[in-house]
Enzyme design. Structure first.
Site: not given
Lengths: 165, 165, 165, 165, 165, 165
Positions: A74-76, A112-113, A127
């Site tokens: 739901l992120c723009h 969020m970014e 990793d």
């Protein structure tokens, strides 16, 4: 106070930001990955000589900030004007700490970014080191601060560095 | 013991797995997000009534396992045969715990897919709840177990549930 | 004069363009692919009759301009307002020359978008013709001109057409 | 001899490889980017001290080999078992030469993956150096050799190093 | 009246919108999927109890609106400010009807985003129900209305609900 | 008979196909887009002269079959061995009919890939023609047949061509 990602019927929605003003936004997120002494020394020496583990993780983190709206449903989509990843080697705890700083001019924030960039950088460290230590733990991933937008400034005073990690 | 992601000159490489056998692989990863009581109750009630926050995060986590090789630079592309995300609500700590289980038949393991799925699910919980609580912390993200491949079984006995979170 | 993609400590960064003005940007890039006479005639005739090799390469090039920030790690995401791919058949040299023209209104230039579009179009020609000629060579890929932004206009006078290819 | 990417009516098709055997495939591609002396010295010194320009380009090239089927419309998706990018600094010509080596076990070859990896690595060098020199030229991108599959071995004897670049 | 996606020579182009004004855009698209009674009841009951089939399809539709410019070759990338998916269960016809509403501020419309979101939501319903009914049919996918931009308002009066489906 | 995409608790899961045999899979899907006579003639004439609208839509459909697992949340990633898009112009109804044929060797079927390819091809026709006709309707999208796998052959006898469209 309710969820902004749900309408009155509980449907998931991408929040309508059409009426919001375009302002300067920035956010900083952090996190860390703890590892064995053997693994930490390999990262540290590798870094000093070749820059590789953290160099690759840095690129991965920056690229991930640009992919955030593909990962978080739901992120723009935002056009980031700045994306930076920095690492700090914490010798005492055999941990690598990451800080991700992101900015844009837009109608919604870049929290969020920043969190996605920090997290993918840490996953990339995992990793690249997992042949040495599969028991690494990612912890203390949180928003450090964010500025701009209707909700204004946020500084995470509760998360003092070194605490509850 | 050295890094498998670097050649003798310190170059980043995608490890050559051409000579490895195709075996059944599986991995389980976990992690958690701690939040305020107000936020936790909203997730819990929202879940009971509508399934929304955790429902969206579940889809996001599954989709992220399929995107792992795009995010982690030196990861091989794998055709996952299984990808599952489960959540556990930890009432005492106001935390949501995620478990991601992934499997494939291939020449290399699925640890990164499990960790990526768990992490993106937690980031999605953050995104959907951040209007209520911006101070949430993601922690204790680690590999629980992995099976298959030359390095054989790994079970993370050090990370007992409930500890160092 | 130094690299703008590195900070003082040699870290890779996405350049901060937050303070830059939004201006009209455009860039033109070119490149060519040389091939055997048999292969060139097949492209030429195929083109006349069906439009296929160059038709597919044109779509691939346009789509690639939109993917540039996913491919080039430190590129900003831009909303292109224009993206065009044109081909010129160079009979004398059995070569296909591509020109990619891109524009946007933004805080940073579209040189990389134009170069990426041109290159992917040429790679697609290679892909579609490689059953006939595996010895094709892509050459002379360069920026022809760019306009807009703080660094102003650039026209590549050194690369006269037909030279050093 | 005709195009394998077109059917009898001139339609673009993804070649049907269903009946082909799974064999060990590998391909090597190369290319180069020429630049001004000032720019070359900055890459060279930057590399010696920090590894940055070529380090980032190496990661970009490896990641691009995994994205090939998204960029080249009629390419099959392949699970690469190996992907490597190496650079050679050509002091006399002020050029950076890239070599991309890719392998998989599959029904179709990895020529396009090797060419795409080489090309995106060179474009990334361009991106990171364009503040110093916008006149850089990418040239001599070609397949060096490929092995495996029905069409067997191919070695590009025509493209001697240093020639027609 | 001609195609805007072709230039005078029949080349595919991404339409140049550089000279267009930034206006408020919105579009609504709809579509439906018809299924067997058994399948419809499973969706309906599943929805009532768990929200799953339509919950997953809702997330898929929203995410697809953000991917439109990657799927439709000549579409411009847009920063959507709003993206919503709603379902209506049509008991009489054993059909699920979807409505996708999208908005942005930009130089070009969001019709394709709305149509893509509606379509991918329906395809996801198909995917999740195909173990019960492989004969489902997607139909009546069309634009309901769009507003903003030079071509102004469009309302699809011809497609009355329930008709020609 | 229940949903295979949900576990006993109603969670969305990617079905575990680890125990299934690798068999030859294929699927054919179809769909159509109806349009005004003016628009149909433009496609038809455009096609005869330049191949453009349907040429671009063909490439878009093929590329979309490769992106299916990114769009449909619970779809497995498959390595397609074949992907074809064909169009039929239905003059009487002013409609374009698409057929998408997909094949792979794998543990799960390619129905969703065929349906996704058909649908994205039709959406691309819409995009390229919407300047002439915004009232186009996509209809009768369904699976024509599928072969291979545990559930065996499926042929859609109910959907006679020309009916319920």
């Amino acid at each position: 106070m309710g969820f902004t990602h749900m309408d009155a019927n509980g449907n998931a929605i991408m929040v309508d930001v059409g009426g919001k003003a375009i302002t300067q936004r920035m956010a900083v997120a952090t996190g860390r990955i703890g590892m064995s002494e053997e693994c930490f020394l390999a990262v540290q020496n590798g870094t000093a000589q070749k820059g590789d583990v953290l160099g690759v993780a840095q690129v991965a983190g920056i690229m991930a900030t640009k992919k955030t709206s593909e990962l978080i449903p739901l992120c723009h989509l935002l056009n980031l004007t700045k994306s930076q990843i920095h690492f700090r080697l914490c010798e005492a705890e055999h941990a690598v700490e990451v800080t991700c700083t992101v900015a844009c001019e837009g109608k919604t924030g870049v929290e969020m970014e920043a969190l996605t960039g920090a997290t993918v950088a840490l996953l990339t460290v995992y990793d690249m080191c997992k042949a040495i230590d599969k028991g690494m733990v990612i912890s203390n991933v949180h928003l450090v601060e964010k500025h701009g937008g209707k909700s204004g400034d946020f500084v995470n005073f509760n998360c003092k560095k070194g605490e509850n990690e």
